[in-house]
Design a protein around this motif. Structure first.
Motif, PDB file in Angstrom:
ATOM      1  N   SER A   1       7.582  73.447  17.048  1.00 41.76           N
ATOM      2  CA  SER A   1       6.191  72.985  17.032  1.00 41.76           C
ATOM      3  C   SER A   1       6.032  71.644  16.319  1.00 41.76           C
ATOM      4  O   SER A   1       5.009  70.974  16.454  1.00 41.76           O
ATOM      5  CB  SER A   1       5.305  74.031  16.355  1.00 41.76           C
ATOM      6  N   ALA A   2       7.053  71.248  15.566  1.00 43.52           N
ATOM      7  CA  ALA A   2       6.973  69.998  14.797  1.00 43.52           C
ATOM      8  C   ALA A   2       7.640  68.827  15.503  1.00 43.52           C
ATOM      9  O   ALA A   2       7.640  67.704  14.983  1.00 43.52           O
ATOM     10  CB  ALA A   2       7.605  70.193  13.423  1.00 43.52           C
ATOM     11  N   THR A   3       8.215  69.056  16.674  1.00 43.45           N
ATOM     12  CA  THR A   3       8.983  67.990  17.332  1.00 43.45           C
ATOM     13  C   THR A   3       8.112  66.855  17.848  1.00 43.45           C
ATOM     14  O   THR A   3       8.626  65.769  18.118  1.00 43.45           O
ATOM     15  CB  THR A   3       9.819  68.552  18.496  1.00 43.45           C
ATOM     16  N   ASN A   4       6.816  67.069  18.000  1.00 47.25           N
ATOM     17  CA  ASN A   4       5.940  65.998  18.458  1.00 47.25           C
ATOM     18  C   ASN A   4       5.226  65.300  17.314  1.00 47.25           C
ATOM     19  O   ASN A   4       4.292  64.531  17.536  1.00 47.25           O
ATOM     20  CB  ASN A   4       4.929  66.533  19.471  1.00 47.25           C
ATOM     21  N   GLN A   5       5.667  65.543  16.099  1.00 51.61           N
ATOM     22  CA  GLN A   5       5.129  64.836  14.947  1.00 51.61           C
ATOM     23  C   GLN A   5       5.881  63.524  14.741  1.00 51.61           C
ATOM     24  O   GLN A   5       6.972  63.328  15.251  1.00 51.61           O
ATOM     25  CB  GLN A   5       5.223  65.723  13.707  1.00 51.61           C
ATOM     26  N   SER A   6       5.281  62.644  13.963  1.00 46.74           N
ATOM     27  CA  SER A   6       5.873  61.333  13.694  1.00 46.74           C
ATOM     28  C   SER A   6       7.264  61.459  13.090  1.00 46.74           C
ATOM     29  O   SER A   6       7.507  62.294  12.221  1.00 46.74           O
ATOM     30  CB  SER A   6       4.965  60.554  12.735  1.00 46.74           C
ATOM     31  N   TRP A   7       8.194  60.617  13.580  1.00 44.83           N
ATOM     32  CA  TRP A   7       9.560  60.595  13.047  1.00 44.83           C
ATOM     33  C   TRP A   7       9.711  59.406  12.107  1.00 44.83           C
ATOM     34  O   TRP A   7       9.485  58.263  12.509  1.00 44.83           O
ATOM     35  CB  TRP A   7      10.575  60.508  14.186  1.00 44.83           C
TER      36      TRP A   7
ATOM     37  N   ASP B   1       5.900  55.564  15.158  1.00 44.96           N
ATOM     38  CA  ASP B   1       5.181  56.064  16.327  1.00 44.96           C
ATOM     39  C   ASP B   1       6.073  56.834  17.289  1.00 44.96           C
ATOM     40  O   ASP B   1       5.589  57.408  18.262  1.00 44.96           O
ATOM     41  CB  ASP B   1       4.499  54.895  17.047  1.00 44.96           C
TER      42      ASP B   1
ATOM     43  N   THR C   1       8.323  60.147  18.029  1.00 44.68           N
ATOM     44  CA  THR C   1       8.303  61.521  17.550  1.00 44.68           C
ATOM     45  C   THR C   1       9.739  62.022  17.390  1.00 44.68           C
ATOM     46  O   THR C   1      10.692  61.396  17.873  1.00 44.68           O
ATOM     47  CB  THR C   1       7.566  62.440  18.532  1.00 44.68           C
ATOM     48  N   THR C   2       9.895  63.164  16.730  1.00 47.63           N
ATOM     49  CA  THR C   2      11.218  63.780  16.622  1.00 47.63           C
ATOM     50  C   THR C   2      11.776  64.067  18.007  1.00 47.63           C
ATOM     51  O   THR C   2      12.966  63.899  18.262  1.00 47.63           O
ATOM     52  CB  THR C   2      11.131  65.090  15.814  1.00 47.63           C
TER      53      THR C   2
END
Length: 251
Positions: A109-115, A119, A121-122
């Motif tokens: 669920s966190a893979t589309n958060q900022s890496w 800008d 994502t993971t």
């Protein structure tokens, strides 16, 4: 007569090639793009520059990939983040944090958060979501992007896929099947960000963008640029390299 026959034969062949290219389905176009970018056994080095209206920040990156399901990313700069590592094995993702001596599992669920605060994502970096398996595909015709005539394809998330986007629109070059532009939309149909590629280089049968930019929608002055400065196919990479033990030793 023989010359005329040869000319007619060549013209017929060209027509067949053109018709074949035009008859590709949306799925087939995405499949070819997937085959082009789904690189096997390589290592690369580059830098990611995060641009904001009042500041910018550059992060050094090394990447090793054996297959789509086996990759490792190491942060080489700045000093504060040096040694951070990200490991992917199939659908499992981990982050090694040397400052606390711990490996943390990254939830899907966190893979589309900022890496790394940029800008990207993971998922952009470690490829958790598949444009082939997690979306249905619809052709929107042809359009120019990045100076190339492209197939324009709409991707809609499948019901059971773990995708946060409402839809994705991709421009795939008709010449080399490189993704020249990708637009991401939220579930309400509003644009979220745009990805563009450039500086395409050839490695064997693959065309690799050496420059990738992500620009958020409605955020003036925001952009993140990934520049690949070194890329090397490396078939000698072994599965044991992509291990929890190894990410703690890299520097």
């Amino acid at each position: 007569m023989r010359t005329r026959t040869l000319i007619l034969s060549l013209l017929a062949s060209c027509c067949c090639i053109t018709l074949s290219s035009q008859s590709l389905s949306a799925y087939q176009v995405m499949e070819k793009a997937h085959e082009n970018r789904d690189l096997q056994s390589f290592r690369s080095q580059g830098k990611m520059t995060i641009l904001r209206p009042t500041w910018k920040r550059t992060i050094g990156i090394k990447t090793w990939v054996k297959t789509r399901d086996m990759s490792l990313v190491l942060i080489t700069a700045p000093a504060k983040e040096k040694g951070l590592a990200f490991l992917k094995r199939e659908n499992n993702l981990w982050n090694w944090q040397p400052s606390i001596g711990r490996t943390i599992k990254i939830a899907a669920s966190a893979t589309n958060q900022s890496w790394m605060g940029g800008d990207f994502t993971t998922d952009d970096v470690l490829r958790y979501i598949s444009f082939i398996d997690d979306f249905s595909h619809k052709s929107l015709g042809k359009e120019t992007a990045g100076g190339e005539i492209c197939y324009k394809i709409q991707l809609t998330p499948k019901a059971k896929s773990k995708v946060v986007w409402g839809k994705v629109v991709a421009w795939i070059s008709m010449r080399d099947f490189v993704e020249r532009k990708i637009e991401y939309y939220d579930e309400a149909g509003k644009p979220v960000r745009t990805c563009t590629t450039g500086s395409i280089k050839t490695f064997g049968r693959h065309k690799v963008p050496m420059l990738v930019e992500i620009t958020p929608a409605n955020k003036r002055g925001f952009k993140t640029v990934l520049e690949i400065t070194d890329y090397t196919p490396d078939p000698s990479l072994q599965e044991v390299f992509f291990s929890m033990q190894n990410i703690k030793r890299l520097h």
